[in-house]
Design a protein around this motif. Structure first.
Motif, PDB file in Angstrom:
ATOM      1  N   THR A  85       0.848  -1.190   0.000  1.00  0.00           N
ATOM      2  CA  THR A  85       0.000   0.000   0.000  1.00  0.00           C
ATOM      3  C   THR A  85       0.875   1.228   0.000  1.00  0.00           C
ATOM      4  O   THR A  85       1.944   1.236   0.603  1.00  0.00           O
ATOM      5  N   THR A  86       0.459   2.220  -0.680  1.00  0.00           N
ATOM      6  CA  THR A  86       1.201   3.454  -0.672  1.00  0.00           C
ATOM      7  C   THR A  86       0.828   4.243   0.563  1.00  0.00           C
ATOM      8  O   THR A  86      -0.269   4.125   1.083  1.00  0.00           O
ATOM      9  N   ARG A 114      -2.028  -2.650   7.442  1.00  0.00           N
ATOM     10  CA  ARG A 114      -0.629  -2.320   7.099  1.00  0.00           C
ATOM     11  C   ARG A 114      -0.473  -0.822   6.894  1.00  0.00           C
ATOM     12  O   ARG A 114       0.550  -0.239   7.295  1.00  0.00           O
ATOM     13  N   ALA A 115      -1.459  -0.193   6.289  1.00  0.00           N
ATOM     14  CA  ALA A 115      -1.399   1.260   6.087  1.00  0.00           C
ATOM     15  C   ALA A 115      -1.422   1.990   7.425  1.00  0.00           C
ATOM     16  O   ALA A 115      -0.749   3.013   7.600  1.00  0.00           O
ATOM     17  N   ILE A 116      -2.194   1.496   8.377  1.00  0.00           N
ATOM     18  CA  ILE A 116      -2.234   2.104   9.709  1.00  0.00           C
ATOM     19  C   ILE A 116      -0.854   2.032  10.359  1.00  0.00           C
ATOM     20  O   ILE A 116      -0.374   3.006  10.962  1.00  0.00           O
ATOM     21  N   ILE A 117      -0.210   0.883  10.256  1.00  0.00           N
ATOM     22  CA  ILE A 117       1.114   0.720  10.859  1.00  0.00           C
ATOM     23  C   ILE A 117       2.113   1.686  10.222  1.00  0.00           C
ATOM     24  O   ILE A 117       2.900   2.334  10.927  1.00  0.00           O
ATOM     25  N   ALA A 169       7.114  -5.755  10.892  1.00  0.00           N
ATOM     26  CA  ALA A 169       5.677  -5.506  10.724  1.00  0.00           C
ATOM     27  C   ALA A 169       5.019  -6.632   9.945  1.00  0.00           C
ATOM     28  O   ALA A 169       3.939  -7.115  10.319  1.00  0.00           O
ATOM     29  N   ASP A 170       5.652  -7.076   8.855  1.00  0.00           N
ATOM     30  CA  ASP A 170       5.063  -8.137   8.046  1.00  0.00           C
ATOM     31  C   ASP A 170       5.003  -9.456   8.815  1.00  0.00           C
ATOM     32  O   ASP A 170       4.025 -10.202   8.715  1.00  0.00           O
TER      33      ASP A 170
END
Length: 211
Positions: free
Chosen positions: A11-12, A114-117, A195-196
């Motif tokens: 995600t960008t 993931r974008a939140i992180i 994170a992943d």
């Protein structure tokens, strides 16, 4: 298109938009508006460089105003943080709306998490502040966290209806887990894959042991 594996969705970063000031009823004078915008600019820079516990006096000094001016616009630190982060939150909410009809509901949910992180780790201390913000709090951080829970709840429900996520998972716990991952990433800057990995473990828990 993202896949159903937590380590894969890409995600960008959310675009930063001008923060809203919903508490305003009357337009500010031009000089007050300039002070407000300078405070936001300097606060965003300070939060990025030094974290959300940076000195408010230093932010006021960098903006060229007195601390009293800062407090007239923002009665406390959480109000300032809420105003600074409102633009990013708006972008995350727009991203959630874009994912609302994604063909893989679980992948859409993970992509949004993931974008939140990514967003939370931009500012040291933000994830901790989001974790402690409560729905009945009138602070700026609550105004950020409540719509985020609503947007995430819609994505979670869709993934549950598709049978991809356990029915006993609730959005409050999921947001706490996500902010916890962001906090762990923040404290381990030399591990870019953390994170992943943690998202992958979270996804396994969301699906249940037999999935």
């Amino acid at each position: 298109m993202a896949t159903e594996t937590a380590g894969q969705p890409q995600t960008t970063g959310p675009a930063v938009t001008a923060p809203a000031r919903p508490q305003d009823v009357r337009p500010m004078r031009a000089d007050a508006r300039r002070n407000y915008e300078r405070l936001l600019t300097e606060a965003r820079t300070a939060f990025t460089e030094h974290g959300t516990d940076t000195s408010l006096e230093d932010i006021a000094r960098r903006a060229g105003v007195g601390i009293g001016t800062l407090y007239r616009h923002f009665p406390n630190r959480t109000a300032l943080m809420g105003a600074v982060f409102q633009g990013e939150v708006d972008a995350l909410l727009a991203h959630a709306r874009q994912l609302a009809d994604a063909p893989q509901p679980c992948a859409a949910l993970v992509e949004w998490l993931r974008a939140i992180i990514t967003h939370a780790t931009t500012y040291r201390g933000l994830s901790r502040a989001l974790m402690t913000a409560s729905a009945d709090d009138s602070s700026g951080m609550a105004r950020c966290s409540v719509p985020m829970r609503e947007a995430g709840g819609a994505l979670l429900t869709r993934a549950q209806q598709a049978g991809a996520v356990r029915p006993d998972v609730n959005i409050s716990d999921l947001m706490q887990l996500t902010n916890g991952i962001a906090l762990a990433v923040e404290e381990s800057p030399d591990d870019p894959q953390l994170a992943d990995r943690l998202l992958t473990l979270t996804l396994r828990g969301l699906k249940g042991e037999n999935r």
